[in-house]
Design a protein around this motif. Structure first.
Motif, PDB file in Angstrom:
ATOM      1  N   LYS A 161       0.845  -1.196   0.000  1.00 17.75           N
ATOM      2  CA  LYS A 161       0.000   0.000   0.000  1.00 17.75           C
ATOM      3  C   LYS A 161       0.885   1.253   0.000  1.00 17.75           C
ATOM      4  CE  LYS A 161      -3.986  -1.948   2.433  1.00 17.75           C
ATOM      5  NZ  LYS A 161      -4.782  -1.887   3.680  1.00 17.75           N
ATOM      6  N   PRO A 162       0.375   2.338  -0.575  1.00 23.21           N
ATOM      7  CA  PRO A 162       1.175   3.584  -0.612  1.00 23.21           C
ATOM      8  C   PRO A 162       1.633   4.050   0.769  1.00 23.21           C
ATOM      9  CG  PRO A 162      -0.743   3.787  -2.031  1.00 23.21           C
ATOM     10  CD  PRO A 162      -0.904   2.493  -1.290  1.00 23.21           C
ATOM     11  N   VAL A 163       0.763   3.891   1.757  1.00 25.09           N
ATOM     12  CA  VAL A 163       1.133   4.380   3.089  1.00 25.09           C
ATOM     13  C   VAL A 163       2.303   3.567   3.647  1.00 25.09           C
ATOM     14  CG1 VAL A 163      -0.511   2.932   4.365  1.00 25.09           C
ATOM     15  CG2 VAL A 163       0.162   5.169   5.279  1.00 25.09           C
ATOM     16  N   THR A 164       2.354   2.277   3.318  1.00 17.94           N
ATOM     17  CA  THR A 164       3.481   1.432   3.749  1.00 17.94           C
ATOM     18  C   THR A 164       4.762   1.883   3.053  1.00 17.94           C
ATOM     19  OG1 THR A 164       1.919  -0.412   3.938  1.00 17.94           O
ATOM     20  CG2 THR A 164       4.266  -0.938   3.987  1.00 17.94           C
ATOM     21  N   LEU A 165       4.648   2.128   1.746  1.00 20.55           N
ATOM     22  CA  LEU A 165       5.820   2.571   0.998  1.00 20.55           C
ATOM     23  C   LEU A 165       6.343   3.900   1.535  1.00 20.55           C
ATOM     24  CD1 LEU A 165       4.478   1.693  -2.563  1.00 20.55           C
ATOM     25  CD2 LEU A 165       6.321   0.502  -1.357  1.00 20.55           C
ATOM     26  N   ALA A 166       5.420   4.781   1.879  1.00 18.34           N
ATOM     27  CA  ALA A 166       5.831   6.078   2.438  1.00 18.34           C
ATOM     28  C   ALA A 166       6.553   5.885   3.755  1.00 18.34           C
ATOM     29  CB  ALA A 166       4.606   6.970   2.617  1.00 18.34           C
ATOM     30  N   ASP A 167       6.058   4.951   4.544  1.00 17.80           N
ATOM     31  CA  ASP A 167       6.683   4.647   5.836  1.00 17.80           C
ATOM     32  C   ASP A 167       8.110   4.122   5.648  1.00 17.80           C
ATOM     33  OD1 ASP A 167       5.983   5.079   8.389  1.00 17.80           O
ATOM     34  OD2 ASP A 167       5.082   3.124   8.763  1.00 17.80           O
ATOM     35  N   ILE A 168       8.237   3.161   4.721  1.00 11.80           N
ATOM     36  CA  ILE A 168       9.561   2.579   4.454  1.00 11.80           C
ATOM     37  C   ILE A 168      10.523   3.675   3.983  1.00 11.80           C
ATOM     38  CG2 ILE A 168      10.836   1.010   2.931  1.00 11.80           C
ATOM     39  CD1 ILE A 168       8.271  -0.728   2.846  1.00 11.80           C
ATOM     40  N   PHE A 169      10.051   4.483   3.029  1.00 10.89           N
ATOM     41  CA  PHE A 169      10.892   5.542   2.477  1.00 10.89           C
ATOM     42  C   PHE A 169      11.365   6.499   3.573  1.00 10.89           C
ATOM     43  CE2 PHE A 169      11.568   9.618   0.322  1.00 10.89           C
ATOM     44  CZ  PHE A 169      12.430   9.225  -0.696  1.00 10.89           C
ATOM     45  N   SER A 170      10.448   6.844   4.444  1.00  7.33           N
ATOM     46  CA  SER A 170      10.775   7.770   5.527  1.00  7.33           C
ATOM     47  C   SER A 170      11.863   7.192   6.428  1.00  7.33           C
ATOM     48  CB  SER A 170       9.508   8.081   6.323  1.00  7.33           C
ATOM     49  OG  SER A 170       9.819   8.841   7.457  1.00  7.33           O
ATOM     50  N   TYR A 171      11.739   5.932   6.789  1.00  5.80           N
ATOM     51  CA  TYR A 171      12.741   5.299   7.670  1.00  5.80           C
ATOM     52  C   TYR A 171      14.095   5.174   6.974  1.00  5.80           C
ATOM     53  CZ  TYR A 171       9.732   4.015  11.595  1.00  5.80           C
ATOM     54  OH  TYR A 171       8.929   4.061  12.715  1.00  5.80           O
ATOM     55  N   MET A 172      14.062   4.784   5.708  1.00  2.00           N
ATOM     56  CA  MET A 172      15.328   4.626   4.986  1.00  2.00           C
ATOM     57  C   MET A 172      16.076   5.969   4.901  1.00  2.00           C
ATOM     58  SD  MET A 172      15.577   1.421   4.214  1.00  2.00           S
ATOM     59  CE  MET A 172      14.697   1.085   5.738  1.00  2.00           C
ATOM     60  N   LEU A 173      15.315   7.013   4.593  1.00  2.00           N
ATOM     61  CA  LEU A 173      15.936   8.336   4.497  1.00  2.00           C
ATOM     62  C   LEU A 173      16.517   8.756   5.832  1.00  2.00           C
ATOM     63  CD1 LEU A 173      13.787  10.748   2.303  1.00  2.00           C
ATOM     64  CD2 LEU A 173      16.095   9.956   1.930  1.00  2.00           C
ATOM     65  N   ASN A 174      15.749   8.505   6.871  1.00  5.73           N
ATOM     66  CA  ASN A 174      16.199   8.887   8.208  1.00  5.73           C
ATOM     67  C   ASN A 174      17.507   8.168   8.563  1.00  5.73           C
ATOM     68  OD1 ASN A 174      15.822  10.319  10.695  1.00  5.73           O
ATOM     69  ND2 ASN A 174      15.248   8.359  11.625  1.00  5.73           N
ATOM     70  N   TRP A 175      17.581   6.906   8.209  1.00  7.01           N
ATOM     71  CA  TRP A 175      18.808   6.141   8.498  1.00  7.01           C
ATOM     72  C   TRP A 175      19.998   6.729   7.730  1.00  7.01           C
ATOM     73  CZ3 TRP A 175      16.904   0.334   8.073  1.00  7.01           C
ATOM     74  CH2 TRP A 175      16.045   0.073   9.152  1.00  7.01           C
ATOM     75  N   LEU A 176      19.749   7.040   6.461  1.00  6.12           N
ATOM     76  CA  LEU A 176      20.853   7.569   5.657  1.00  6.12           C
ATOM     77  C   LEU A 176      21.293   8.960   6.132  1.00  6.12           C
ATOM     78  CD1 LEU A 176      19.844   6.579   2.012  1.00  6.12           C
ATOM     79  CD2 LEU A 176      21.702   5.633   3.376  1.00  6.12           C
ATOM     80  N   VAL A 177      20.319   9.812   6.397  1.00  4.08           N
ATOM     81  CA  VAL A 177      20.657  11.178   6.817  1.00  4.08           C
ATOM     82  C   VAL A 177      21.417  11.163   8.136  1.00  4.08           C
ATOM     83  CG1 VAL A 177      19.673  13.379   7.595  1.00  4.08           C
ATOM     84  CG2 VAL A 177      18.775  12.275   5.542  1.00  4.08           C
ATOM     85  N   ASN A 178      21.018  10.257   9.033  1.00  2.00           N
ATOM     86  CA  ASN A 178      21.641  10.225  10.366  1.00  2.00           C
ATOM     87  C   ASN A 178      22.605   9.046  10.508  1.00  2.00           C
ATOM     88  OD1 ASN A 178      20.020  12.449  11.472  1.00  2.00           O
ATOM     89  ND2 ASN A 178      18.318  11.033  11.191  1.00  2.00           N
ATOM     90  N   TRP A 179      23.241   8.670   9.409  1.00  2.00           N
ATOM     91  CA  TRP A 179      24.078   7.462   9.434  1.00  2.00           C
ATOM     92  C   TRP A 179      25.216   7.575  10.445  1.00  2.00           C
ATOM     93  CZ3 TRP A 179      29.330   7.340   8.513  1.00  2.00           C
ATOM     94  CH2 TRP A 179      29.885   8.516   8.016  1.00  2.00           C
ATOM     95  N   ASP A 180      25.729   8.774  10.694  1.00  4.97           N
ATOM     96  CA  ASP A 180      26.912   8.912  11.549  1.00  4.97           C
ATOM     97  C   ASP A 180      26.578   9.228  12.995  1.00  4.97           C
ATOM     98  OD1 ASP A 180      25.886  11.350  10.937  1.00  4.97           O
ATOM     99  OD2 ASP A 180      27.827  12.364  10.792  1.00  4.97           O
ATOM    100  N   GLN A 181      25.298   9.215  13.342  1.00  3.26           N
ATOM    101  CA  GLN A 181      24.948   9.543  14.731  1.00  3.26           C
ATOM    102  C   GLN A 181      25.502   8.513  15.705  1.00  3.26           C
ATOM    103  OE1 GLN A 181      20.875  10.295  15.596  1.00  3.26           O
ATOM    104  NE2 GLN A 181      20.885  12.320  14.637  1.00  3.26           N
ATOM    105  N   LYS A 182      25.605   7.270  15.242  1.00  4.29           N
ATOM    106  CA  LYS A 182      26.081   6.222  16.130  1.00  4.29           C
ATOM    107  C   LYS A 182      27.546   6.384  16.490  1.00  4.29           C
ATOM    108  CE  LYS A 182      27.165   3.195  12.287  1.00  4.29           C
ATOM    109  NZ  LYS A 182      28.572   3.281  12.603  1.00  4.29           N
ATOM    110  N   GLN A 183      28.248   7.262  15.777  1.00  2.00           N
ATOM    111  CA  GLN A 183      29.670   7.447  16.057  1.00  2.00           C
ATOM    112  C   GLN A 183      29.917   8.553  17.074  1.00  2.00           C
ATOM    113  OE1 GLN A 183      31.695   8.067  12.349  1.00  2.00           O
ATOM    114  NE2 GLN A 183      31.600   5.909  11.811  1.00  2.00           N
TER     115      GLN A 183
END
Length: 1605
Positions: free
Chosen positions: A251-273
């Motif tokens: 469903k579109p809402v699921t895809l939007a959710d996935i996209f949002s999480y993936m972007l968040n992970w990429l944007v904040n990739w270095d927070q764990k360091q």
């Protein structure tokens, strides 16, 4: 279930389901997790590898994977509710994914299990994936909080693998290279392997404290490593699961959710360091392998989501994500590739948001129109108090941005900084109103109170203003050093400078520092005179400056720098007043600083202090004895020394001026013969007002003091002031409009709330405003506020008996104010309820709205929406209807609203006929020659209001053509006792009855000529013989009945009467010249009764100053001319203009009248009448083109002026209106002063360059010299408009000529400049490919083959401009767009037709032999910004025409933007991608401006979608080869962006949503598109099942039934 596992939303409801334990046990079995072993057993085991190996060998092997599905189906068969069991299974799976992600074999099994369950339809991906991502997010937060120690981590088996899990991993080594465990850790647990080196720390020979510190540091690194590996493994597994899920239709809402999480992970990739030492990260260079693994998996998911084949998520979401701006991009090629693609597509998309040469768009101050970039949804007058952004800065997505935070972040020397400085420098030259400055300025940070938020609308920082101020000073110094007399420029600038310093917009200390460094380091020889010292002396008494010199820590340094500006060099004319002031100004400054602070006295110049004694000595000599200095006969030295005294002794100088003005003494004003009054009225005797030449050199401090003292005398004194005092006061205000302006009603009320109730004060204020300061209030942008204030007075007086003088003066002022407005206005400050206007004002408001809308348009879409409400407010209490002849000239939006109004005149006549018997009876008793005088009071007290309104009509009937037969004394008494509103009503009803009776008498055979003569005679009785009624209201009532054939003839006969003509001549003679500020002889005060007549003067004794019953006609005569033209009475209109042209010279806004009447009736005025209208102006003072008189007075057959005429007209705009471009601005130096002067000199009209002129440059005049239109840039621009509107040729010919000049402008200028040696040495050749042929510069467009335009002589145009030919060509395009935007819509239609013709006729667009690639290349080069193209001489006709359209669009009001659709209609049918791109390039940048005009936005976007259907429609004719969808991805991205921009009403935010109406529009349009294009636009639909925007839109989610597929 693990106790510490935080259940997801899906599992929470089923955590007690009986099948949960069985499913957990099943998974434990296959995962090799023994339920008998407690999770924390391993933590108590010593770290002994041998023991671990033994434990691992003793474990049972789990079943084979293939058995899992059979075992699961056995559990499944035990439960009836499969949906509940499915939810429980998902919940368990999610918790296991979180727990086992770090264990590669177990993670592999979970993937296998998921696929197996999916194969039997047991996984609902749309519920599973969001729950999984939510749980992962929760787990990551837990990890982040829980890595303070190893024990803390290992005690949470729900988040990280327990020790038992880790220990059992030895027998199941995975060969999967994707394993998150780094190979260096070997077989053991990552945590344990990492700890082993730390256990040896005690062997190091160091202190115990060092050891403990090292241990802590090591522990911290271990914790971070544990956390990093856990998160990496978890994300890696999660991405694998998502990739599996993406094989299904989510469903579109699921895809939007996935996209949002993936972007968040990429944007904040270095927070764990964050826990790792930065130096360690720097040394490592690249992220570790586990991080790269999940980054790549994450990227795989994103690429799958945005791939165009499936288009699960629009690629646009990446463009607005900000992913490309992550601060610390990892050294990874895959991520870099994505970011590069985002940048590429974002740049292509942003291009469609911005107009060609947008960086050249800048306020010219040539028009009052404010195009606001701020789009808050605020209705009513409140919107006018908002800040106005004169420029915006383009964002990375192309949208315009503004705001204080943005302004302060702009780097000095950047292009945006230069754009801002260009605007500020032009403002200093053009002197826009203080209202403009107040809207754009910020208080300097050093003066701002601490708790202060940012200002959203501001676009200039205080640093920018400071630099712009210094630039202007340096520019004026260069002009001064060139032996050019620019004294007036310095005075105008000092007014603005004082205003800016007093407002706190410039940090004074910082300003002095920068100015010193500029004049010393930049050009040591630039400061040769004392002009800068004079400038500082003007502001030295401002509180902020005194604080800087008195209490600031840097006061000594600042003082020394100020003193360093002194120069001993004498001016070129040392004996002139200016030369004397400059000679003594350093002494004035030293004396002031000496009195300010003792600590800085040692730095003062003793010679200058001694020189101060000369000032004192002169003052003693000048003021000693009884004989007062005669200010009308002062020599130059005396004027100069008096100016000097104004800087050192302002108060004594003020007292001297006040003594001058009162030197003639006072006299008592005796009451008239018909008045009995015991109150003595003392009046100041007349003297001459102070001349402008003397006032212009006074210090600003003295001007302020003088203005306040004059106000005390004028409004609070016991003696009636002289006309000279009032005139001098108004001259002061006109002289320094920035520093001295005050809103009179509010400022007087603040001083004394009861002052306006004092007899005479209100009258004096109204006279000053109506006859002196009307243009000043308009310039200040305060006309509307003043209109509201005056309306309150009118509202209070209109029902009050007997107070006719104040009421009629206020009404006349309000009439003038309404007619002076040049932009849409609200009739009430609050915007609600009926107006408080009188019937007369309501009617004039409608006429003004018609003129504004038709000649200038409505700038704001909200105003257009408010218009129907406003018409209801105006017409709610009005019975009036406009004639068909008047309505035909109204703009359609007004005409459509008014054409349906019922004409109630018939009802009015019926009402009169019903009351006629009673009225005639009453009038007979009241008005018969032998009437009882006592009946007057009886009538006033006892007659009914509905009968009283017919008193004048009854008197008219009783006259029977013999006005002397009625009792005029009684009639006069009754009319005076009426309220002003009742008198107005009497006039309107009398006019109706009069015209009705004329019709009846005509039917009875009476001669029309006799009837007209009788009507004129009777009305003369009312107006002139006994002065019973106000002439202006009577004339307005008659012209409003122009649907009667005789009304206008009566008006003309009244204007021709001998009673009026001598009064008009006497008024002109007594008033002096129209430029009252030049009148330096004694004013003659008219007798009150002679000036205003019996009706208005009646019991009043307060004398007039400028008021006169004739002056009340100034707003009326233009309206009569309008009405005559509407009724095709051209000869009569011409005759009235000829007869009253000398009188109309006193009209405060006659220039605006001429411009507006030419625009309002464009295409309907004969040439003879146009010339007569132009003669209303003082032609010698208007900067018309030299050849203009020839073109309008030619008796030959009408011919269009040559192209040279139009080119010269545009050059005048470039030189005087368009903000100058500055060369080498990054180094801080302004454009060479000589070229600036050159431009101004060449643009002057020879008629205005008189030998006696003191200014070498016309480009800056004082406000009082050009009160209408207000600034010199407005004068030049509006003069060009008047010229165009007056030409005896069609709009089509004019537009064609202008476009012809622009289309080939670069080639023409380059060719002409070749003979001049190619200014600036710009190369004339270029290898930049501009066409499909790749290298040739002449293969694309006709301009290459015809480099020069016939009829256009540009041989000296480049040299006259001071620009290079490349710069001039681009500025000519801007000037042409600006000019066309000021013209009526007739010209716009022709522009659209001409532009579309030129585009369609471009040969390479219609050449069927060109490949698609060649055409795309050609379009790309054709649509380069002309500023770029001109540098390489690769300009094209299309590029120029689109740049012209964009310049034109940027200056159009929103209401007129709807006409832009015509150009696209003329370009259709569009059959190629190349033409599609041109259409989008033309129309695309309009859409951001329409973000608040929803209806117009929808129409425009619909038009673009129709063009898209033309090329990519299901039924469109396919090109060969057919166009691919991939060719227009940038257009698709752009469409996504603009609908989000409009949905937000401004710059796109992360939560911006398109409006549902726009989604529905796209949905309907997409049905006609090819499937591949439909697919790319699938998310711009209101279908919640296919669109991520619809699925996440609050309105559509709440009401899914409203969505359409």
């Amino acid at each position: 279930m693990d106790q510490n596992q935080r259940p997801s939303s899906a599992s929470r409801a089923y955590q007690f389901h009986p099948g949960r334990a069985a499913i957990i046990n099943l998974f434990d079995l296959y995962l090799g997790r023994s339920s008998r072993q407690k999770p924390d057993d391993a933590t108590r085991e010593p770290p002994n590898k041998t023991q671990k190996r033994v434990i691992a060998l003793n474990r049972e092997l789990p079943p084979r994977n293939e058995q899992f599905l059979i075992d699961f189906e056995q559990i499944q068969s035990q439960f009836s509710d499969q949906e509940q069991l499915r939810a429980v299974t998902e919940s368990v799976l999610i918790s296991l994914v979180v727990q086992c992600s770090s264990h590669a074999p177990r993670a592999d099994f979970l993937l296998f299990a998921l696929r197996s369950l999916c194969s039997i339809g047991y996984i609902n991906w749309d519920s599973f994936l969001p729950s999984l991502l939510s749980s992962v997010s929760t787990a990551e937060m837990s990890v982040g909080q829980g890595t303070q120690s190893i024990t803390a981590v290992s005690s949470q088996p729900g988040v990280l693998p327990s020790s038992s899990t880790i220990t059992s991993s030895a027998n199941f080594q995975s060969s999967n290279p994707a394993s998150p465990l780094p190979s260096v850790h070997g077989i053991g647990s990552p945590a344990q392997s990492a700890i082993e080196p730390a256990s040896c720390v005690t062997l190091s020979p160091v202190k115990s404290s060092d050891v403990s510190g090292a241990v802590q540091q090591s522990n911290s690194r271990v914790n971070s490593l544990i956390r990093d590996n856990a998160i990496s493994s978890l994300r890696q597994l999660c991405c694998k699961i998502i990739l599996a899920g993406l094989e299904f239709n989510l469903k579109p809402v699921t895809l939007a959710d996935i996209f949002s999480y993936m972007l968040n992970w990429l944007v904040n990739w270095d927070q764990k360091q964050q826990g790792i030492d930065e130096s360690d990260v720097a040394k490592s260079g690249r992220p570790d392998k586990s991080l790269i693994e999940w980054l790549h998996s994450c990227l795989d998911v994103i690429w799958l989501l945005v791939e165009e084949d499936k288009c699960r998520v629009p690629f646009y979401e990446l463009l607005r994500s900000g992913l490309q701006f992550i601060e610390n991009i990892p050294d990874d090629e895959a991520l870099f590739t994505l970011i590069l693609e985002i940048h590429r597509r974002r740049d292509m998309m942003a291009m469609h948001m911005q107009m060609l040469d947008q960086h050249l768009h800048c306020p010219t101050f040539g028009t009052q129109r404010i195009i606001s970039h701020i789009t808050p949804n605020i209705s009513g007058e409140a919107v006018t108090s908002l800040r106005y952004s004169p420029i915006t800065y383009p964002s990375v997505l192309g949208e315009p941005l503004h705001g204080e935070d943005l302004a302060t972040s702009i780097q000095k020397g950047s292009l945006d900084w230069e754009r801002a400085l260009r605007c500020i420098r032009h403002a200093f030259r053009s002197t826009p109103s203080p209202d403009w400055w107040k809207r754009v300025l910020l208080v300097a940070p050093c003066y701002r109170p601490p708790p202060h938020g940012s200002t959203p609308g501001a676009v200039f920082s205080s640093e920018m203003i400071c630099e712009g101020t210094i630039d202007r000073i340096v520019e004026l110094l260069k002009l001064t050093n060139s032996e050019i007399n620019c004294w007036q420029e310095w005075r105008v600038f000092s007014d603005i400078f004082f205003f800016l310093i007093k407002s706190g917009c410039i940090d004074f200390v910082d300003f002095v520092d920068k100015l010193v460094s500029r004049v010393t380091e930049g050009d040591n020889n630039i400061l040769r005179t004392n002009h800068v010292t004079l400038l500082i002396a003007e502001i030295i008494r401002v509180e902020l400056v005194m604080n800087a010199l008195n209490t600031d820590a840097r006061k000594v340094e600042t003082t020394r720098k100020i003193l360093s500006f002194h120069r001993e060099d004498r001016s070129s004319d040392p004996n002139s007043p200016q030369g004397i002031l400059l000679d003594f100004i350093s002494s004035c400054q030293n004396l002031r600083i000496w009195s300010l602070n003792t600590s800085t006295r040692e730095y003062l110049n003793s010679e200058q202090l001694q020189k101060g004694k000369q000032i004192d000595e002169w003052w003693r000599q000048a003021s000693k004895g009884d004989r007062m200095m005669d200010y009308m006969n002062m020599d130059d030295r005396s004027i100069g020394m008096f100016w000097v005294v104004s800087y050192t002794m302002a108060q004594p100088a003020c007292e001297t001026v006040m003594n001058w003005l009162s030197s003639a003494g006072v006299t008592e004003l005796l009451p008239g013969a018909n008045l009995q009054s015991n109150e003595r009225l003392m009046v100041m005797r007349e003297v001459s007002p102070l001349p402008m030449s003397l006032l212009s050199g006074f210090s600003m401090n003295m001007c302020l003091k003088l203005a306040y003292q004059m106000e005390d005398s004028l409004f609070f004194g016991q003696v009636v002031p002289s006309v000279a005092m009032v005139e001098t006061y108004t001259r002061l205000l006109l002289l320094a409009p920035h520093s001295l302006f005050r809103s009179h009603f509010s400022s007087l009320a603040q001083k004394n709330p009861s002052v306006l109730s004092k007899p005479g004060v209100t009258l004096l204020v109204l006279e000053i405003l109506n006859y002196r300061l009307l243009p000043l209030y308009r310039y200040q942008g305060k006309s509307k506020a003043l209109m509201y204030d005056v309306t309150k007075i009118i509202s209070a007086l209109k029902g009050k008996r007997g107070d006719h003088r104040s009421f009629r003066l206020a009404e006349n002022l309000c009439m003038n104010l309404i007619l002076s407005l040049r932009e849409f206005f609200f009739v009430k400050r609050e915007g609600k309820g009926p107006t408080e206007f009188t019937e007369t004002l309501n009617r004039i408001t409608i006429i003004t709205l018609a003129i504004i809308i038709k000649t200038r348009g409505i700038a704001d879409a909200d105003h257009l929406l408010y218009l129907p409400t406003m018409l209801e407010q105006i017409l709610g209490g009005s019975q009036h209807t406009w004639s068909e002849k008047t309505l035909r000239y109204f703009p359609s939006v007004l005409r459509d609203a008014l054409i349906g109004r019922m004409d109630k005149r018939g009802l009015a006549i019926q009402a009169w006929q019903q009351a006629e018997t009673t009225v005639i009876n009453q009038c007979t008793q009241l008005l018969s020659p032998s009437a009882d005088p006592t009946y007057v009071m009886t009538y006033i007290s006892h007659s009914f209001p509905q009968h009283r309104q017919y008193l004048c009509a009854g008197a008219w009937i009783l006259m029977q053509g013999h006005p002397e037969s009625i009792n005029s004394v009684n009639l006069a008494r009754v009319l005076r006792e009426f309220s002003p509103e009742e008198v107005t009503s009497n006039i309107y009803t009398m006019v109706d009855v009069l015209l009705h009776h004329m019709q009846l008498e005509l039917q009875h055979g009476h001669s029309l000529q006799d009837l007209l003569m009788k009507a004129s005679t009777n009305l003369a009785f009312f107006i002139w013989t006994h002065e019973l009624l106000p002439l202006d209201i009577l004339l307005l009532a008659l012209i409003d009945r122009d649907d009667d054939p005789h009304a206008l003839r009566i008006v003309i006969s009244l204007l021709d009467r001998q009673e009026l003509q001598p009064r008009v001549k006497l008024y002109c003679m007594n008033r002096g010249p129209p430029e009252h500020w030049l009148y330096n002889v004694m004013f003659k005060r008219m007798d009150l009764q002679k000036a205003l007549g019996n009706h208005l003067s009646w019991k009043d004794r307060y004398p007039t100053f400028f008021d006169d019953i004739v002056a009340r006609l100034l707003p009326v005569i233009p309206l009569i001319v309008y009405r005559l033209i509407e009724n095709d009475a051209i000869d009569s209109a011409e005759r009235i203009l000829a007869k009253y042209s000398a009188f109309l010279a006193y009209h405060p806004l006659r220039f605006t009248f001429v411009r507006d009447i030419l625009a309002y009736f464009y295409g309907h005025l004969p040439g003879k009448l146009i010339v007569r209208i132009l003669n209303v102006l003082d032609l010698s003072k208007i900067p018309f083109s030299e050849s203009f008189p020839q073109h309008i007075s030619s008796s030959n057959p009408v011919m269009c002026p040559p192209l040279d005429y139009f080119a010269t007209l545009l050059l005048g705009l470039v030189n005087n209106v368009i903000p100058p471009l500055y060369n080498n601005s990054k180094s801080g130096s302004v454009c060479d002063a000589s070229s600036s002067l050159l431009r101004a000199t060449h643009s002057k009209n020879p008629a205005t360059s008189q030998s006696g002129q003191t200014n070498a440059s016309d480009s800056q005049k004082a406000f009082y010299q050009i009160q209408d239109p207000g600034t010199y840039t407005q004068l030049v621009l509006e003069t060009a408009v008047i010229e165009i509107l007056s030409l005896p040729v069609s709009a089509s010919q004019i537009v064609s000529s202008l476009v012809q000049v622009i289309v080939n402008i670069q080639a023409t200028l380059i060719q002409s400049s070749n003979g001049l040696g190619a200014p600036n040495g710009v190369a004339q050749g270029s290898v930049l490919p501009t066409s499909p042929s790749g290298g040739s510069t002449d293969s694309l467009g006709a301009s290459r083959s015809t480099p020069s335009v016939p009829g256009m002589n540009t041989s000296n145009m480049v040299s006259r401009s001071g620009y290079s030919c490349q710069q001039l060509s681009c500025l000519m395009i801007q000037a042409c767009g600006l000019l066309l935007a000021q013209l009526p819509p007739d010209f716009h239609i022709q522009l659209y037709i001409e532009a579309s013709r030129i585009i369609k006729e471009t040969w390479w667009l219609t050449d069927g032999k060109r490949s698609q690639g060649e055409l795309d290349s050609a379009v790309g080069y054709a649509l380069l910004d002309p500023t770029w193209a001109a540098q390489d001489n690769t300009s094209t006709a299309i590029g120029n025409i689109v740049a012209l359209l964009h310049s034109f669009f940027s200056n159009l009001p929103q209401e007129w933007l709807e006409g832009t659709h015509l150009i696209v209609k003329h370009l259709r049918p569009v059959q190629s991608v190349a033409m599609l791109r041109i259409v989008f390039r033309i129309m695309g940048p309009l859409l951001p401006r329409l973000a608040n005009a929803h209806s117009l936005f929808s129409k425009t976007i619909s038009l673009l979608l129709n063009i898209l259907v033309d090329v990519f429609g299901k039924n469109s004719q396919p090109s060969n080869p057919p166009a691919e969808a991939s060719e227009i991805t940038d257009l698709i991205d752009f469409l996504h962006h603009v609908v989000h921009y409009e949905g937000q009403g401004g710059p796109v935010q992360p939560n911006s949503k398109p409006r549902t109406e726009v989604l529905a529009l796209f949905g309907r349009a997409s049905e006609s598109l090819r499937p591949d294009i439909q697919h790319l636009l699938s998310h711009l639909r209101p279908d919640v099942h296919s669109s991520i925007y619809a699925a996440t839109h609050p309105k559509l989610v709440q009401n899914p039934s409203s969505s359409v597929s």
